[in-house]
Scaffold this active site. Structure first.
Site, PDB file in Angstrom:
ATOM      1  N   LYS A  11       0.825  -1.202   0.000  1.00  0.00           N
ATOM      2  CA  LYS A  11       0.000   0.000   0.000  1.00  0.00           C
ATOM      3  C   LYS A  11       0.870   1.268   0.000  1.00  0.00           C
ATOM      4  O   LYS A  11       2.092   1.195   0.188  1.00  0.00           O
ATOM      5  CB  LYS A  11      -0.908  -0.022   1.231  1.00  0.00           C
ATOM      6  CG  LYS A  11      -1.921  -1.149   1.239  1.00  0.00           C
ATOM      7  CD  LYS A  11      -2.620  -1.158   2.585  1.00  0.00           C
ATOM      8  CE  LYS A  11      -3.982  -1.756   2.543  1.00  0.00           C
ATOM      9  NZ  LYS A  11      -4.663  -1.608   3.845  1.00  0.00           N
ATOM     10  N   PHE A  59     -16.151   4.547   5.653  1.00  0.00           N
ATOM     11  CA  PHE A  59     -14.735   4.819   5.368  1.00  0.00           C
ATOM     12  C   PHE A  59     -14.358   4.569   3.907  1.00  0.00           C
ATOM     13  O   PHE A  59     -13.198   4.743   3.532  1.00  0.00           O
ATOM     14  CB  PHE A  59     -13.839   3.962   6.278  1.00  0.00           C
ATOM     15  CG  PHE A  59     -14.049   2.477   6.134  1.00  0.00           C
ATOM     16  CD1 PHE A  59     -13.425   1.758   5.116  1.00  0.00           C
ATOM     17  CD2 PHE A  59     -14.870   1.799   7.024  1.00  0.00           C
ATOM     18  CE1 PHE A  59     -13.619   0.392   4.985  1.00  0.00           C
ATOM     19  CE2 PHE A  59     -15.064   0.432   6.907  1.00  0.00           C
ATOM     20  CZ  PHE A  59     -14.440  -0.275   5.882  1.00  0.00           C
ATOM     21  N   ARG A  87      -1.173 -14.564   4.757  1.00  0.00           N
ATOM     22  CA  ARG A  87      -1.990 -13.865   5.762  1.00  0.00           C
ATOM     23  C   ARG A  87      -1.329 -13.939   7.135  1.00  0.00           C
ATOM     24  O   ARG A  87      -1.360 -12.979   7.902  1.00  0.00           O
ATOM     25  CB  ARG A  87      -3.404 -14.422   5.785  1.00  0.00           C
ATOM     26  CG  ARG A  87      -4.123 -14.019   4.474  1.00  0.00           C
ATOM     27  CD  ARG A  87      -5.603 -14.150   4.488  1.00  0.00           C
ATOM     28  NE  ARG A  87      -6.299 -13.416   5.516  1.00  0.00           N
ATOM     29  CZ  ARG A  87      -6.641 -12.121   5.456  1.00  0.00           C
ATOM     30  NH1 ARG A  87      -6.291 -11.381   4.415  1.00  0.00           N
ATOM     31  NH2 ARG A  87      -7.332 -11.559   6.425  1.00  0.00           N
ATOM     32  N   THR A  93      -5.521  -7.319  10.658  1.00  0.00           N
ATOM     33  CA  THR A  93      -5.725  -6.110   9.863  1.00  0.00           C
ATOM     34  C   THR A  93      -5.579  -4.783  10.592  1.00  0.00           C
ATOM     35  O   THR A  93      -5.522  -3.751   9.957  1.00  0.00           O
ATOM     36  CB  THR A  93      -7.097  -6.147   9.159  1.00  0.00           C
ATOM     37  OG1 THR A  93      -8.109  -6.307  10.150  1.00  0.00           O
ATOM     38  CG2 THR A  93      -7.176  -7.287   8.171  1.00  0.00           C
ATOM     39  N   ARG A 104       2.562  -6.316   9.862  1.00  0.00           N
ATOM     40  CA  ARG A 104       1.769  -5.263  10.503  1.00  0.00           C
ATOM     41  C   ARG A 104       2.116  -5.110  11.982  1.00  0.00           C
ATOM     42  O   ARG A 104       2.141  -4.005  12.501  1.00  0.00           O
ATOM     43  CB  ARG A 104       0.287  -5.554  10.323  1.00  0.00           C
ATOM     44  CG  ARG A 104      -0.162  -5.456   8.873  1.00  0.00           C
ATOM     45  CD  ARG A 104      -1.598  -5.895   8.728  1.00  0.00           C
ATOM     46  NE  ARG A 104      -2.057  -5.808   7.354  1.00  0.00           N
ATOM     47  CZ  ARG A 104      -2.873  -6.689   6.801  1.00  0.00           C
ATOM     48  NH1 ARG A 104      -3.311  -7.732   7.497  1.00  0.00           N
ATOM     49  NH2 ARG A 104      -3.256  -6.548   5.550  1.00  0.00           N
ATOM     50  N   HIS A 117      -1.982  -5.365   1.638  1.00  0.00           N
ATOM     51  CA  HIS A 117      -3.269  -6.053   1.486  1.00  0.00           C
ATOM     52  C   HIS A 117      -2.918  -7.478   1.097  1.00  0.00           C
ATOM     53  O   HIS A 117      -2.051  -7.705   0.260  1.00  0.00           O
ATOM     54  CB  HIS A 117      -4.117  -5.411   0.377  1.00  0.00           C
ATOM     55  CG  HIS A 117      -5.167  -6.347  -0.135  1.00  0.00           C
ATOM     56  ND1 HIS A 117      -6.389  -6.486   0.473  1.00  0.00           N
ATOM     57  CD2 HIS A 117      -5.151  -7.228  -1.166  1.00  0.00           C
ATOM     58  CE1 HIS A 117      -7.090  -7.402  -0.172  1.00  0.00           C
ATOM     59  NE2 HIS A 117      -6.361  -7.868  -1.173  1.00  0.00           N
TER      60      HIS A 117
END
Length: 159
Positions: A11, A59, A87, A93, A104, A117
């Site tokens: 991203k 959003f 994942r 997330t 993350r 993503h």
């Protein structure tokens, strides 16, 4: 077992923060095979298709604005159970809630600026592959390293 393919998008925050190499190396170190990669600008039409499941959420417009604020990098990774493996490497997330050791968990604090993503299922991975890659952008090649990563019966087609 069969080899799966799954999409990862780096991203805008991943590109802006200079974390592209770090992110790619995590998948490489795990033993996944990179079979497609490109940088692109996500236009409104692409984002409408990609985030159609969020279309009626409050959003949605800010997500589209964020995802079009900078180029993104689309990658296609291959490996045994690649969807679940990717994942796991990516983490949950919300960055501040993700486990330490995940992309993350180590590098993100946000619910939106989460660096990557990852396709959430085999079905979604197939749809996203078609969305982000043409057939001539996907490379099938021998990865000799597979002999050190998997047992032969895990990735070799049955004869």
């Amino acid at each position: 077992m069969e080899l799966e393919r799954t999409v990862i998008l780096i991203k805008p925050d991943g590109i802006q923060r200079g974390l592209v190499g770090n992110i790619i190396s995590r998948f490489e170190q795990k033993g996944l095979k990179l079979v497609g990669i490109k940088m692109l600008r996500a236009d409104s039409n692409l984002l409408d298709k990609h985030y159609k499941h969020h279309k009626n959420k409050p959003f949605f417009e800010s997500l589209k604005k964020y995802m079009s604020s900078s180029p993104i990098i689309a990658m296609l990774w291959e490996g045994v159970e690649a969807v679940d493996v990717v994942r796991s490497i990516s983490g949950s997330t919300v960055g501040r809630e993700a486990d330490i050791g995940t992309i993350r968990g180590d590098l993100s604090m946000s619910h939106q600026a989460t660096l990557v993503h990852a396709s959430d299922s085999k079905k979604t991975a197939k749809e996203e592959t078609k969305r982000f890659f043409n057939n001539d952008e996907i490379f099938d090649y021998r990865k000799d390293e597979y002999f050190q990563i998997y047992a032969e019966d895990e990735w070799q087609p049955k004869k």
